[in-house]
Write a protein that holds these residues in place. Structure first.
Motif, PDB file in Angstrom:
ATOM      1  N   UNK A 168       0.807  -1.215   0.000  1.00 35.72           N
ATOM      2  CA  UNK A 168       0.000   0.000   0.000  1.00 35.72           C
ATOM      3  C   UNK A 168       0.843   1.268   0.000  1.00 35.72           C
ATOM      4  N   UNK A 169       2.018   1.237   0.637  1.00 34.00           N
ATOM      5  CA  UNK A 169       2.864   2.432   0.643  1.00 34.00           C
ATOM      6  C   UNK A 169       3.404   2.730  -0.753  1.00 34.00           C
ATOM      7  N   UNK A 170       3.844   1.676  -1.439  1.00 36.28           N
ATOM      8  CA  UNK A 170       4.367   1.856  -2.785  1.00 36.28           C
ATOM      9  C   UNK A 170       3.270   2.309  -3.749  1.00 36.28           C
ATOM     10  N   UNK A 171       2.076   1.789  -3.571  1.00 39.56           N
ATOM     11  CA  UNK A 171       0.988   2.132  -4.477  1.00 39.56           C
ATOM     12  C   UNK A 171       0.459   3.546  -4.202  1.00 39.56           C
ATOM     13  N   UNK A 172       0.520   3.980  -2.956  1.00 35.03           N
ATOM     14  CA  UNK A 172       0.205   5.380  -2.660  1.00 35.03           C
ATOM     15  C   UNK A 172       1.211   6.298  -3.355  1.00 35.03           C
ATOM     16  N   UNK A 173       2.487   5.918  -3.282  1.00 35.95           N
ATOM     17  CA  UNK A 173       3.518   6.721  -3.950  1.00 35.95           C
ATOM     18  C   UNK A 173       3.289   6.756  -5.458  1.00 35.95           C
ATOM     19  N   UNK A 174       2.904   5.604  -6.008  1.00 33.84           N
ATOM     20  CA  UNK A 174       2.691   5.530  -7.448  1.00 33.84           C
ATOM     21  C   UNK A 174       1.523   6.419  -7.879  1.00 33.84           C
ATOM     22  N   UNK A 175       0.426   6.405  -7.104  1.00 32.53           N
ATOM     23  CA  UNK A 175      -0.704   7.274  -7.462  1.00 32.53           C
ATOM     24  C   UNK A 175      -0.339   8.747  -7.312  1.00 32.53           C
ATOM     25  N   UNK A 176       0.550   9.046  -6.373  1.00 30.64           N
ATOM     26  CA  UNK A 176       1.018  10.433  -6.229  1.00 30.64           C
ATOM     27  C   UNK A 176       1.786  10.865  -7.471  1.00 30.64           C
ATOM     28  N   UNK A 177       2.631   9.963  -7.962  1.00 29.31           N
ATOM     29  CA  UNK A 177       3.387  10.245  -9.187  1.00 29.31           C
ATOM     30  C   UNK A 177       2.430  10.427 -10.361  1.00 29.31           C
ATOM     31  N   UNK A 178       1.369   9.607 -10.402  1.00 30.16           N
ATOM     32  CA  UNK A 178       0.392   9.714 -11.483  1.00 30.16           C
ATOM     33  C   UNK A 178      -0.292  11.081 -11.460  1.00 30.16           C
ATOM     34  N   UNK A 179      -0.749  11.512 -10.289  1.00 31.63           N
ATOM     35  CA  UNK A 179      -1.487  12.777 -10.192  1.00 31.63           C
ATOM     36  C   UNK A 179      -0.638  13.961 -10.631  1.00 31.63           C
ATOM     37  N   UNK A 180       0.547  14.074 -10.054  1.00 29.13           N
ATOM     38  CA  UNK A 180       1.404  15.214 -10.392  1.00 29.13           C
ATOM     39  C   UNK A 180       2.098  15.020 -11.737  1.00 29.13           C
ATOM     40  N   UNK A 181       2.440  13.774 -12.060  1.00 27.26           N
ATOM     41  CA  UNK A 181       3.097  13.502 -13.339  1.00 27.26           C
ATOM     42  C   UNK A 181       2.180  13.759 -14.518  1.00 27.26           C
ATOM     43  N   UNK A 182       0.896  13.462 -14.364  1.00 27.14           N
ATOM     44  CA  UNK A 182      -0.048  13.713 -15.457  1.00 27.14           C
ATOM     45  C   UNK A 182      -0.120  15.208 -15.750  1.00 27.14           C
ATOM     46  N   UNK A 183      -0.189  16.006 -14.687  1.00 27.74           N
ATOM     47  CA  UNK A 183      -0.267  17.455 -14.887  1.00 27.74           C
ATOM     48  C   UNK A 183       1.005  17.999 -15.539  1.00 27.74           C
ATOM     49  N   UNK A 184       2.157  17.626 -14.965  1.00 24.39           N
ATOM     50  CA  UNK A 184       3.423  18.152 -15.478  1.00 24.39           C
ATOM     51  C   UNK A 184       3.713  17.668 -16.893  1.00 24.39           C
ATOM     52  N   UNK A 185       3.401  16.401 -17.189  1.00 23.25           N
ATOM     53  CA  UNK A 185       3.639  15.866 -18.532  1.00 23.25           C
ATOM     54  C   UNK A 185       2.767  16.580 -19.560  1.00 23.25           C
ATOM     55  N   UNK A 186       1.494  16.742 -19.231  1.00 26.76           N
ATOM     56  CA  UNK A 186       0.589  17.407 -20.171  1.00 26.76           C
ATOM     57  C   UNK A 186       1.025  18.844 -20.434  1.00 26.76           C
ATOM     58  N   UNK A 187       1.399  19.546 -19.375  1.00 27.02           N
ATOM     59  CA  UNK A 187       1.845  20.928 -19.551  1.00 27.02           C
ATOM     60  C   UNK A 187       3.118  21.011 -20.388  1.00 27.02           C
ATOM     61  N   UNK A 188       4.004  20.026 -20.245  1.00 28.23           N
ATOM     62  CA  UNK A 188       5.236  20.029 -21.051  1.00 28.23           C
ATOM     63  C   UNK A 188       4.945  19.794 -22.525  1.00 28.23           C
ATOM     64  N   UNK A 189       3.826  19.099 -22.812  1.00 28.49           N
ATOM     65  CA  UNK A 189       3.407  18.886 -24.199  1.00 28.49           C
ATOM     66  C   UNK A 189       2.471  19.989 -24.684  1.00 28.49           C
ATOM     67  N   UNK A 190       2.254  21.005 -23.848  1.00 28.17           N
ATOM     68  CA  UNK A 190       1.396  22.148 -24.182  1.00 28.17           C
ATOM     69  C   UNK A 190      -0.048  21.724 -24.437  1.00 28.17           C
ATOM     70  N   UNK A 191      -0.513  20.751 -23.630  1.00 30.34           N
ATOM     71  CA  UNK A 191      -1.923  20.383 -23.628  1.00 30.34           C
ATOM     72  C   UNK A 191      -2.439  20.589 -22.205  1.00 30.34           C
ATOM     73  N   UNK A 192      -3.705  20.296 -21.978  1.00 31.61           N
ATOM     74  CA  UNK A 192      -4.333  20.648 -20.702  1.00 31.61           C
ATOM     75  C   UNK A 192      -3.893  19.725 -19.568  1.00 31.61           C
ATOM     76  N   UNK A 193      -3.172  20.279 -18.597  1.00 30.42           N
ATOM     77  CA  UNK A 193      -2.793  19.513 -17.421  1.00 30.42           C
ATOM     78  C   UNK A 193      -3.971  19.195 -16.532  1.00 30.42           C
ATOM     79  N   UNK A 194      -4.956  20.101 -16.469  1.00 27.54           N
ATOM     80  CA  UNK A 194      -6.143  19.875 -15.640  1.00 27.54           C
ATOM     81  C   UNK A 194      -6.933  18.684 -16.167  1.00 27.54           C
ATOM     82  N   UNK A 195      -7.184  18.648 -17.478  1.00 20.28           N
ATOM     83  CA  UNK A 195      -7.887  17.521 -18.085  1.00 20.28           C
ATOM     84  C   UNK A 195      -7.090  16.231 -17.898  1.00 20.28           C
TER      85      UNK A 195
END
Length: 517
Positions: free
Chosen positions: A209-236
């Motif tokens: 559960x600790x590793x999977x919590x960390x992974x979901x944290x990476x997903x939440x922030x990584x999705x935003x940062x990745x999308x913004x780096x590609x100049x698409x909507x980080x919120x979406x």
């Protein structure tokens, strides 16, 4: 005082407000805004302010991700048409109406006025949803309000970005802007779904559960940062990633214990982010109270925004009812008055460059609308719900409480039966505990019968729901028959259309303890 110390004080203040709010039964978000005003007026925390960069990169992803992982795709698919209509069409229409009125009445340049329309379009229903849950408002209405808000955030941000670009570049092309709008939204969704599905497959390889919590944290922030780096909507992207993880990853790749741990972590993260955001809203509002000297400007702006929201809600309601019947006038009133504005609008206004035309005026207009919506609309939405009879009856509230206890009791009996079958514990010990649960189950079943006798409307309400479920079973059966070649496609379509019409009639009849006009 270092910036990190400011956030410690904000958390301490939020904790105190939360404890007092539970005793006084004041909506938590509104209590925080009022507390922020009290702190901001004497400037007790001079370094505390709503920084747009911190909001978007640190505070917004947990809020969006937590809402998305708890949104079931089954519910979303059942009501996706009115949600999509209000989230997309309502946001664009509201921004357009507000922009045109602001240009006409407040004498702003048209593109600048449209920028204001876009930044004030996203709704923030956090305090409204808390009141909905406390009063037991209909689930479909709650889903409509929450779904619209979850998706209109990203749409409004994309629209705002496109319009700001047009103002700064001095040129505006409808075709180019529309293409940019669509690509930004679809690109963000693709990035989010890809990251969410990839992470969901990884979680199936282990159970920690600790590793999977960390992974979901990476997903939440990584999705935003990745999308913004590609100049698409980080919120979406964050919303799409949350939907993928919540509806696929958590169901197929996480044990029940891990799902509970992950849900608890994100519930806490959203609580902290919300606490900080609403406190900072109050503090920043206090710092800008000098703008309230422009009384007619403030009043005019509030009226313009309310008119834009009204046109979007009531104007699209006939089409929404064609897509999914049952959005009554009373529901429309709640959608209109419950369309609160919050931190996202403030961050977009504050994020405008200092050289942006009429920036100070736009900031003042935005802050006045946010403060009005939170304090006036937010504090009165409960009264509106009661006035239109949209709150659960006491008998229905008691019924839900007993049903919850009965479901828990039956789950415990199933577990005890498995322990009995597996011979893991002495049979006499299991039987002793099982007997207690059987007694409890009989008592709860008796309580349900008594409630049905006291309030016959409960019987009518559940008869309607049972008929709806039976119709869904009919549709599933004829779909299986069509796939197996027992029905032609033409015959299937005719039967399915008849069932859909019956389902629409069932959807158009709200529960008996809610308003029906």
């Amino acid at each position: 005082m270092p910036d990190v110390t400011v956030y410690f004080w904000l958390l301490l203040i939020a904790s105190i407000v939360a404890m007092l709010g539970q005793r006084l039964r004041v909506p938590y978000a509104l209590a925080l805004v009022i507390t922020g005003l009290v702190i901001g007026l004497p400037r007790l925390l001079p370094q505390a302010h709503l920084d747009p960069h911190i909001l978007f990169t640190i505070l917004l992803p947990p809020l969006l991700f937590e809402a998305a992982i708890n949104l079931r795709l089954e519910q979303l698919k059942a009501h996706w048409r009115p949600i999509a209509l209000y989230a997309l069409g309502g946001t664009v229409l509201s921004a357009l109406i507000v922009g045109l009125l602001a240009a006409w009445l407040l004498h702003l340049p048209l593109l600048v006025a449209l920028v204001f329309g876009a930044l004030i379009a996203p709704t923030d229903p956090i305090s409204v949803m808390a009141i909905f849950k406390r009063l037991g408002v209909d689930k479909r209405l709650s889903m409509l309000v929450e779904g619209e808000s979850l998706f209109n955030d990203g749409i409004a941000v994309v629209l705002f970005t496109v319009l700001v670009g047009a103002v700064t570049q001095g040129t505006f092309s409808i075709g180019t802007s529309l293409l940019q709008f669509v690509v930004t939204i679809l690109g963000g969704a693709a990035v989010g779904v890809g990251i969410g599905l990839l992470a969901s497959r990884v979680t199936r390889a282990f159970d920690d559960h600790l590793l999977e919590i960390m992974l979901t944290t990476i997903v939440a922030f990584g999705a935003y940062l990745s999308a913004e780096s590609f100049h698409v909507s980080g919120v979406i992207a964050v919303v799409a990633a949350g939907l993928a993880v919540g509806n696929y990853g958590m169901r197929t790749g996480m044990s029940p214990t891990t799902r509970l741990a992950v849900s608890s972590f994100w519930e806490y993260s959203a609580f902290v982010a919300n606490s900080i955001v609403f406190l900072l809203i109050g503090i920043d509002e206090a710092n800008l109270l000098s703008f309230w000297r422009s009384g007619w400007l403030i009043l005019g702006t509030i009226v313009i925004v309310l008119v834009g929201r009204a046109v979007a809600v009531y104007g699209l309601a006939p089409l929404a009812n064609r897509l999914e019947r049952g959005i009554t006038f009373h529901w429309q009133h709640v959608l209109f008055w419950g369309g609160l504005r919050g931190a996202l609008s403030m961050a977009l206004a504050l994020g405008l460059s200092l050289q942006f035309p009429h920036r100070d005026m736009l900031v003042a207009m935005t802050f006045s609308v946010v403060l009005f919506s939170l304090l006036v609309q937010g504090l009165s939405i409960g009264a509106v719900l009661k006035w239109f009879g949209l709150v659960s009856s006491q008998s229905n509230t008691r019924y839900q409480h007993v049903i919850g206890q009965l479901l828990a009791t039956r789950a415990a009996l199933n577990e005890l039966q498995q322990l009995q079958n597996n011979h893991l514990f002495p049979a006499t010990a299991v039987s002793a505990v099982e007997e207690d649960y059987h007694i409890r189950q009989l008592q709860l079943e008796t309580d349900i019968e008594n409630l049905m006798t006291e309030d016959p409307s409960l019987v009518i309400r559940h008869t309607t729901e049972i008929r709806r479920l039976a119709l869904l079973a009919e549709k599933s059966a004829i779909l299986d028959a069509e796939r197996a070649g027992l029905l032609s496609e033409e015959e299937y379509n005719a039967l399915a259309t008849a069932i859909d019409e019956s389902l629409d009639r069932k959807s158009a009849t709200p529960p008996i303890d809610n308003a029906t006009s």
